[in-house]
Design an enzyme around this catalytic site. Structure first.
Site, PDB file in Angstrom:
ATOM      1  N   SER A 189       0.786  -1.224   0.000  1.00 48.16           N
ATOM      2  CA  SER A 189       0.000   0.000   0.000  1.00 48.16           C
ATOM      3  C   SER A 189       0.826   1.285   0.000  1.00 48.16           C
ATOM      4  O   SER A 189       0.302   2.338  -0.337  1.00 48.16           O
ATOM      5  CB  SER A 189      -0.943   0.001   1.202  1.00 48.16           C
ATOM      6  OG  SER A 189      -0.198   0.043   2.401  1.00 48.16           O
ATOM      7  N   HIS A 217      -5.861  -4.263  -1.742  1.00 46.53           N
ATOM      8  CA  HIS A 217      -5.687  -3.107  -2.631  1.00 46.53           C
ATOM      9  C   HIS A 217      -5.768  -3.513  -4.100  1.00 46.53           C
ATOM     10  O   HIS A 217      -5.126  -2.894  -4.953  1.00 46.53           O
ATOM     11  CB  HIS A 217      -4.358  -2.401  -2.364  1.00 46.53           C
ATOM     12  CG  HIS A 217      -4.366  -1.554  -1.134  1.00 46.53           C
ATOM     13  ND1 HIS A 217      -4.983  -0.308  -1.099  1.00 46.53           N
ATOM     14  CD2 HIS A 217      -3.859  -1.753   0.096  1.00 46.53           C
ATOM     15  CE1 HIS A 217      -4.835   0.212   0.107  1.00 46.53           C
ATOM     16  NE2 HIS A 217      -4.160  -0.633   0.860  1.00 46.53           N
ATOM     17  N   LYS A 248     -12.713  -1.442   0.843  1.00 50.89           N
ATOM     18  CA  LYS A 248     -11.969  -0.556  -0.063  1.00 50.89           C
ATOM     19  C   LYS A 248     -12.752  -0.399  -1.372  1.00 50.89           C
ATOM     20  O   LYS A 248     -13.785   0.256  -1.377  1.00 50.89           O
ATOM     21  CB  LYS A 248     -10.546  -1.085  -0.240  1.00 50.89           C
ATOM     22  CG  LYS A 248      -9.733  -0.880   1.043  1.00 50.89           C
ATOM     23  CD  LYS A 248      -8.279  -1.229   0.938  1.00 50.89           C
ATOM     24  CE  LYS A 248      -7.548  -0.803   2.198  1.00 50.89           C
ATOM     25  NZ  LYS A 248      -6.974  -1.907   2.980  1.00 50.89           N
TER      26      LYS A 248
HETATM   27  C1  PLP Z   1      -6.806  -2.405   4.348  1.00 44.08           C
HETATM   28  C2  PLP Z   1      -6.068  -3.669   4.462  1.00 44.08           C
HETATM   29  C3  PLP Z   1      -6.417  -4.637   5.407  1.00 44.08           C
HETATM   30  C4  PLP Z   1      -7.508  -4.419   6.421  1.00 44.08           C
HETATM   31  O1  PLP Z   1      -8.755  -4.425   5.816  1.00 44.08           O
HETATM   32  P1  PLP Z   1     -10.059  -4.211   6.744  1.00 44.08           P
HETATM   33  O2  PLP Z   1     -11.147  -4.916   6.017  1.00 44.08           O
HETATM   34  O3  PLP Z   1     -10.247  -2.744   6.836  1.00 44.08           O
HETATM   35  O4  PLP Z   1      -9.753  -4.826   8.052  1.00 44.08           O
HETATM   36  C5  PLP Z   1      -5.721  -5.830   5.418  1.00 44.08           C
HETATM   37  N1  PLP Z   1      -4.702  -6.051   4.554  1.00 44.08           N
HETATM   38  C6  PLP Z   1      -4.322  -5.134   3.651  1.00 44.08           C
HETATM   39  C7  PLP Z   1      -3.197  -5.434   2.709  1.00 44.08           C
HETATM   40  C8  PLP Z   1      -4.984  -3.908   3.579  1.00 44.08           C
HETATM   41  O5  PLP Z   1      -4.594  -2.991   2.702  1.00 44.08           O
END
Ligand code: PLP
Length: 406
Positions: A189, A217, A248
């Site tokens: 990210s 992502h 997301k």
């Molecule tokens: C955002 C993210 C998470 C967490 O996701 P949530 O559903 O908000 O708990 C886990 N792993 C990665 C790689 C992320 O970017």
């Protein structure tokens, strides 16, 4: 009271964070998530700014069709489940969403969680034991690191995105472990780096290892039809485990999942603690997520628009003389290097009507401070031009433009 010392200790720790510039303040927003948000200032006033830092990749967070589906589900299936899945927390909708996700991702089965953090937190411990090995990228997400900590398997870490080092780990693990799982973020990210799942699959096959990816992502937009990193890297249907989020690109509410073969999801349903001992996903989110997947199966228009926007923005920023980390992902790191300068750039951008936050050590390595821009399919050309103009002006004022540096 003896506990006074404890509270004084916390106050001192928080003051240290503040003094070191590491304190995370939270900006209050007064309206729905979107390309333009009403950001509240310290004095309580607010103004609309262009939002460049949401994970709202497909612009679905406040999309009209998604809202309609959410409202309809509220009416048909109620507000809350008040139960875990195995007692009375499974509606037809939960099963339908698990099927839809499996189909979209090209996997056999899917199990829902309250968050991707929980999906990763509850993944490893039920599947692997002391005789087994987990090999992970050193820059993997915090939830993967925590999940692995809860598991008794032997651990190896390879240098970020370094296939030779991964092979070293596979060799070492091969002689000591019964089963080996290699696990990586699909997209990292901070840089938008896309994991080399094709090369990783080849290596895993060579050493008889399983391959898992956290595609938070990527799900919904990466790859020709938006299925994720496995599609982008040409290994669709060839990854053993995918974890992901509904928080997301897929609408942005909350919720996570793990997709894999039935043996894996079957064991997780029996033994995965965040699944067994935490409440069922709210019906509203489930219904809306189903509508999102239907939308994405019908048309690639949104992920295509996102890809166009990303290419356009990356090129315009590069031509303006800003230092962009190359790549194709809608995460666009604008390199500033110096932490204080990154904060000044972010503050100046906000004055110019653009909300984009700075990242610096320890979130990224020292000397690699940056503004992380995240492009959305909902951004218009005017939005992107507005952003480039603001970056150009602020960048010029701070001496960041390449062709203007002495
Ligand atoms: C955002 C993210 C998470 C967490 O996701 P949530 O559903 O908000 O708990 C886990 N792993 C990665 C790689 C992320 O970017």
């Amino acid at each position: 009271m003896t506990s006074d010392a404890f509270y004084r200790h916390l106050t001192a720790e928080l003051d240290t964070l503040l003094a070191a510039g590491l304190y995370k303040a939270e900006r209050v927003i007064l309206d729905p998530q979107g390309t333009h948000i009403a950001a509240q200032a310290a004095d309580g006033t607010s103004r609309k700014v262009l939002n460049l830092c949401a994970n709202n990749y497909l612009g679905l967070s406040s999309d009209a069709a998604v809202l309609r589906a959410a409202h309809a589900t509220l009416d048909s299936h109620g507000y809350g489940m008040s139960s875990v899945r195995f007692i009375c927390g499974t509606q037809d909708l939960h099963c339908a969403l698990e099927h839809a996700l499996s189909r979209f991702l090209g996997m056999e089965d899917t199990i829902l969680y309250a968050a991707a953090f929980d999906a990763n937190g509850g993944l490893f411990e039920p599947l692997l034991g002391e005789e087994d090995a987990i090999i992970s990228d050193e820059l993997n997400h915090a939830s993967i690191i925590d999940g692995i900590r809860l598991c008794k398997a032997q651990r190896w870490r390879y240098r970020h995105n370094d296939m030779a080092d991964l092979e070293r780990c596979l060799q070492e693990a091969a002689s000591r472990a019964r089963h080996t799982l290699v696990f990586t973020d699909g997209v990292f990210s901070m840089d938008g780096t896309v994991a080399q799942l094709d090369a990783m699959r080849t290596l895993c096959d060579r050493y008889g290892a399983l391959l898992g990816v956290d595609d938070c992502h990527a799900t919904g937009f990466l790859g020709a039809s938006g299925r994720g990193t496995h599609e982008y890297r040409g290994v669709f249907g060839k990854v053993d485990i995918i974890t992901g989020t509904l928080g997301k690109a897929l609408g942005g509410a909350s919720g996570g999942f793990t997709s894999a073969r039935r043996e894996v999801t079957g064991m997780l349903r029996q033994r995965s603690r965040p699944y067994l001992f935490s409440n069922s996903l709210a019906p509203v989110i489930v219904g809306a997520s189903l509508a999102v997947l239907e939308l994405l199966e019908r048309s690639t228009a949104l992920r295509d628009k996102l890809a166009d926007n990303t290419t356009y923005f990356r090129r315009a920023m590069h031509e303006a003389g800003l230092d962009i980390k190359p790549g194709e992902h809608p995460i666009v790191p604008v390199m500033v290097h110096d932490a204080a300068l990154a904060q000044r750039l972010s503050a100046r951008l906000l004055e110019l009507g653009v909300y984009a936050v700075g990242f610096f050590y320890p979130v990224v390595p020292r000397g690699q401070a940056r503004i992380r821009v995240q492009i959305s399919a909902a951004h218009s050309r005017e939005d992107l031009d507005f952003a480039v103009t603001a970056f150009t002006q602020a960048g010029r004022e701070l001496g960041l433009l390449k062709q203007e540096q002495a």
